[in-house]
Design a protein around this motif. Structure first.
Motif, PDB file in Angstrom:
ATOM      1  N   LEU A 174      -1.784   1.529   8.993  1.00  0.00           N
ATOM      2  CA  LEU A 174      -0.401   1.081   9.145  1.00  0.00           C
ATOM      3  C   LEU A 174      -0.212   0.375  10.481  1.00  0.00           C
ATOM      4  O   LEU A 174      -0.871   0.701  11.465  1.00  0.00           O
ATOM      5  CB  LEU A 174       0.549   2.284   9.048  1.00  0.00           C
ATOM      6  CG  LEU A 174       0.580   2.968   7.683  1.00  0.00           C
ATOM      7  CD1 LEU A 174       1.417   4.237   7.746  1.00  0.00           C
ATOM      8  CD2 LEU A 174       1.128   2.024   6.625  1.00  0.00           C
ATOM      9  N   PRO A 175       0.718  -0.576  10.519  1.00  0.00           N
ATOM     10  CA  PRO A 175       0.980  -1.300  11.770  1.00  0.00           C
ATOM     11  C   PRO A 175       1.816  -0.460  12.727  1.00  0.00           C
ATOM     12  O   PRO A 175       2.304   0.618  12.380  1.00  0.00           O
ATOM     13  CB  PRO A 175       1.779  -2.516  11.283  1.00  0.00           C
ATOM     14  CG  PRO A 175       2.505  -2.015  10.074  1.00  0.00           C
ATOM     15  CD  PRO A 175       1.551  -1.044   9.419  1.00  0.00           C
ATOM     16  N   GLN A 176       2.000  -0.968  13.915  1.00  0.00           N
ATOM     17  CA  GLN A 176       2.937  -0.383  14.880  1.00  0.00           C
ATOM     18  C   GLN A 176       4.340  -0.708  14.383  1.00  0.00           C
ATOM     19  O   GLN A 176       4.659  -1.867  14.127  1.00  0.00           O
ATOM     20  CB  GLN A 176       2.702  -0.999  16.258  1.00  0.00           C
ATOM     21  CG  GLN A 176       3.626  -0.491  17.325  1.00  0.00           C
ATOM     22  CD  GLN A 176       3.070   0.734  18.010  1.00  0.00           C
ATOM     23  OE1 GLN A 176       1.891   1.006  17.927  1.00  0.00           O
ATOM     24  NE2 GLN A 176       3.920   1.464  18.679  1.00  0.00           N
ATOM     25  N   GLN A 220       0.830  -1.204   0.000  1.00  0.00           N
ATOM     26  CA  GLN A 220       0.000   0.000   0.000  1.00  0.00           C
ATOM     27  C   GLN A 220       0.869   1.261   0.000  1.00  0.00           C
ATOM     28  O   GLN A 220       0.587   2.210  -0.734  1.00  0.00           O
ATOM     29  CB  GLN A 220      -0.940   0.017   1.208  1.00  0.00           C
ATOM     30  CG  GLN A 220      -2.052  -0.985   1.118  1.00  0.00           C
ATOM     31  CD  GLN A 220      -2.934  -0.961   2.354  1.00  0.00           C
ATOM     32  OE1 GLN A 220      -2.514  -0.608   3.446  1.00  0.00           O
ATOM     33  NE2 GLN A 220      -4.192  -1.353   2.171  1.00  0.00           N
ATOM     34  N   LEU A 221       1.925   1.259   0.811  1.00  0.00           N
ATOM     35  CA  LEU A 221       2.836   2.416   0.830  1.00  0.00           C
ATOM     36  C   LEU A 221       3.548   2.569  -0.514  1.00  0.00           C
ATOM     37  O   LEU A 221       3.680   3.680  -1.032  1.00  0.00           O
ATOM     38  CB  LEU A 221       3.858   2.284   1.956  1.00  0.00           C
ATOM     39  CG  LEU A 221       3.370   2.592   3.358  1.00  0.00           C
ATOM     40  CD1 LEU A 221       4.474   2.316   4.382  1.00  0.00           C
ATOM     41  CD2 LEU A 221       2.889   4.031   3.474  1.00  0.00           C
ATOM     42  N   PHE A 237      11.283   1.585   4.898  1.00  0.00           N
ATOM     43  CA  PHE A 237      10.238   0.727   5.454  1.00  0.00           C
ATOM     44  C   PHE A 237      10.612  -0.703   5.100  1.00  0.00           C
ATOM     45  O   PHE A 237      10.852  -1.021   3.931  1.00  0.00           O
ATOM     46  CB  PHE A 237       8.866   1.068   4.854  1.00  0.00           C
ATOM     47  CG  PHE A 237       8.342   2.412   5.266  1.00  0.00           C
ATOM     48  CD1 PHE A 237       7.592   2.557   6.427  1.00  0.00           C
ATOM     49  CD2 PHE A 237       8.578   3.533   4.489  1.00  0.00           C
ATOM     50  CE1 PHE A 237       7.096   3.792   6.809  1.00  0.00           C
ATOM     51  CE2 PHE A 237       8.088   4.778   4.862  1.00  0.00           C
ATOM     52  CZ  PHE A 237       7.341   4.907   6.028  1.00  0.00           C
ATOM     53  N   HIS A 238      10.655  -1.576   6.094  1.00  0.00           N
ATOM     54  CA  HIS A 238      11.041  -2.960   5.857  1.00  0.00           C
ATOM     55  C   HIS A 238      10.431  -3.851   6.927  1.00  0.00           C
ATOM     56  O   HIS A 238       9.885  -3.352   7.914  1.00  0.00           O
ATOM     57  CB  HIS A 238      12.578  -3.099   5.827  1.00  0.00           C
ATOM     58  CG  HIS A 238      13.261  -2.626   7.077  1.00  0.00           C
ATOM     59  ND1 HIS A 238      13.737  -3.493   8.020  1.00  0.00           N
ATOM     60  CD2 HIS A 238      13.549  -1.381   7.527  1.00  0.00           C
ATOM     61  CE1 HIS A 238      14.306  -2.796   9.007  1.00  0.00           C
ATOM     62  NE2 HIS A 238      14.197  -1.518   8.739  1.00  0.00           N
ATOM     63  N   THR A 256       8.660  -8.282  11.581  1.00  0.00           N
ATOM     64  CA  THR A 256       8.251  -7.135  12.383  1.00  0.00           C
ATOM     65  C   THR A 256       8.249  -5.899  11.496  1.00  0.00           C
ATOM     66  O   THR A 256       9.281  -5.572  10.895  1.00  0.00           O
ATOM     67  CB  THR A 256       9.230  -6.910  13.571  1.00  0.00           C
ATOM     68  OG1 THR A 256       9.255  -8.083  14.364  1.00  0.00           O
ATOM     69  CG2 THR A 256       8.820  -5.720  14.404  1.00  0.00           C
ATOM     70  N   PRO A 257       7.114  -5.188  11.396  1.00  0.00           N
ATOM     71  CA  PRO A 257       7.101  -3.955  10.607  1.00  0.00           C
ATOM     72  C   PRO A 257       8.109  -2.953  11.199  1.00  0.00           C
ATOM     73  O   PRO A 257       8.059  -2.646  12.384  1.00  0.00           O
ATOM     74  CB  PRO A 257       5.666  -3.451  10.761  1.00  0.00           C
ATOM     75  CG  PRO A 257       4.878  -4.645  11.178  1.00  0.00           C
ATOM     76  CD  PRO A 257       5.817  -5.490  11.978  1.00  0.00           C
ATOM     77  N   SER A 258       9.031  -2.506  10.361  1.00  0.00           N
ATOM     78  CA  SER A 258      10.127  -1.673  10.845  1.00  0.00           C
ATOM     79  C   SER A 258      10.361  -0.474   9.935  1.00  0.00           C
ATOM     80  O   SER A 258      10.079  -0.522   8.741  1.00  0.00           O
ATOM     81  CB  SER A 258      11.423  -2.495  10.919  1.00  0.00           C
ATOM     82  OG  SER A 258      11.266  -3.605  11.769  1.00  0.00           O
ATOM     83  N   VAL A 259      10.899   0.572  10.550  1.00  0.00           N
ATOM     84  CA  VAL A 259      11.306   1.771   9.824  1.00  0.00           C
ATOM     85  C   VAL A 259      12.702   2.136  10.307  1.00  0.00           C
ATOM     86  O   VAL A 259      12.955   2.175  11.510  1.00  0.00           O
ATOM     87  CB  VAL A 259      10.351   2.958  10.092  1.00  0.00           C
ATOM     88  CG1 VAL A 259      10.870   4.225   9.430  1.00  0.00           C
ATOM     89  CG2 VAL A 259       8.940   2.648   9.625  1.00  0.00           C
ATOM     90  N   THR A 260      13.593   2.395   9.363  1.00  0.00           N
ATOM     91  CA  THR A 260      14.915   2.908   9.703  1.00  0.00           C
ATOM     92  C   THR A 260      15.066   4.281   9.069  1.00  0.00           C
ATOM     93  O   THR A 260      14.896   4.431   7.858  1.00  0.00           O
ATOM     94  CB  THR A 260      16.029   1.959   9.213  1.00  0.00           C
ATOM     95  OG1 THR A 260      15.864   0.677   9.838  1.00  0.00           O
ATOM     96  CG2 THR A 260      17.405   2.509   9.553  1.00  0.00           C
TER      97      THR A 260
END
Length: 171
Positions: free
Chosen positions: A120-122, A6-7, A70-71, A76-80
């Motif tokens: 969006l997830p946590q 979606q993103l 975003f990965h 685990t939904p993650s953002v760096t």
């Protein structure tokens, strides 16, 4: 359709998606090749220039980071958040400013997620300062390590050209 799909659809066609690999920024090479799967990597400056929502969500006094990744790290939904500082032609202490930029960018990310129309997830949020100043002692600075440890998110300092994901999370 997953949150990542979606993103990706949301940002497609804006010229803000960065291909996985190596990206030169400032006097640094940001190595993004180790992020797992098919991450969504966004150039934040282009995003702010090309997207009305992003322009609106970033306040004028805030200095956003260079890249957002975003990965999914082990599902685990993650953002760096990534800020590059070459420092060859910049002032001493730019790595400290980069840590502040990452903290500020984390606040912007929180606002964006709250206002986003996509469910969006946590996210698990981390930050990386990529620096070309390892010869000047930035990588060995205990003061910088202490400063980064006090940030709102987990921040790692990575040498220019080194794999950001590997340095942050290992294999």
């Amino acid at each position: 359709m997953t949150w990542l799909d979606q993103l990706r659809t949301r940002f497609r066609g804006l010229g803000v998606i960065v291909p996985k690999g190596r990206k030169p920024i400032e006097n640094c090479v940001v190595n993004l090749s180790g992020f797992p799967g098919d991450p969504l990597i966004l150039d934040v400056d282009k995003l702010i220039s090309n997207d009305a929502f992003a322009r609106q969500i970033v306040y004028q006094y805030e200095q956003p980071c260079d890249l957002i990744v975003f990965h999914a790290k082990l599902e685990t939904p993650s953002v760096t958040l990534i800020e590059a500082k070459g420092t060859r032609n910049e002032a001493y202490g730019d790595e400290y400013k980069a840590v502040d930029q990452l903290s500020s960018s984390s606040s912007v990310l929180d606002r964006a997620i709250d206002d986003c129309s996509i469910a969006l997830p946590q996210f698990h949020v981390t930050g990386a300062v990529v620096t070309g100043s390892s010869n000047s002692g930035a990588m060995l600075s205990t003061d910088l390590a202490i400063y980064a440890a006090k940030a709102d998110i987990d921040v790692v300092v990575v040498t220019s050209g080194w794999d950001v994901h590997l340095q942050m999370f290992g294999r």
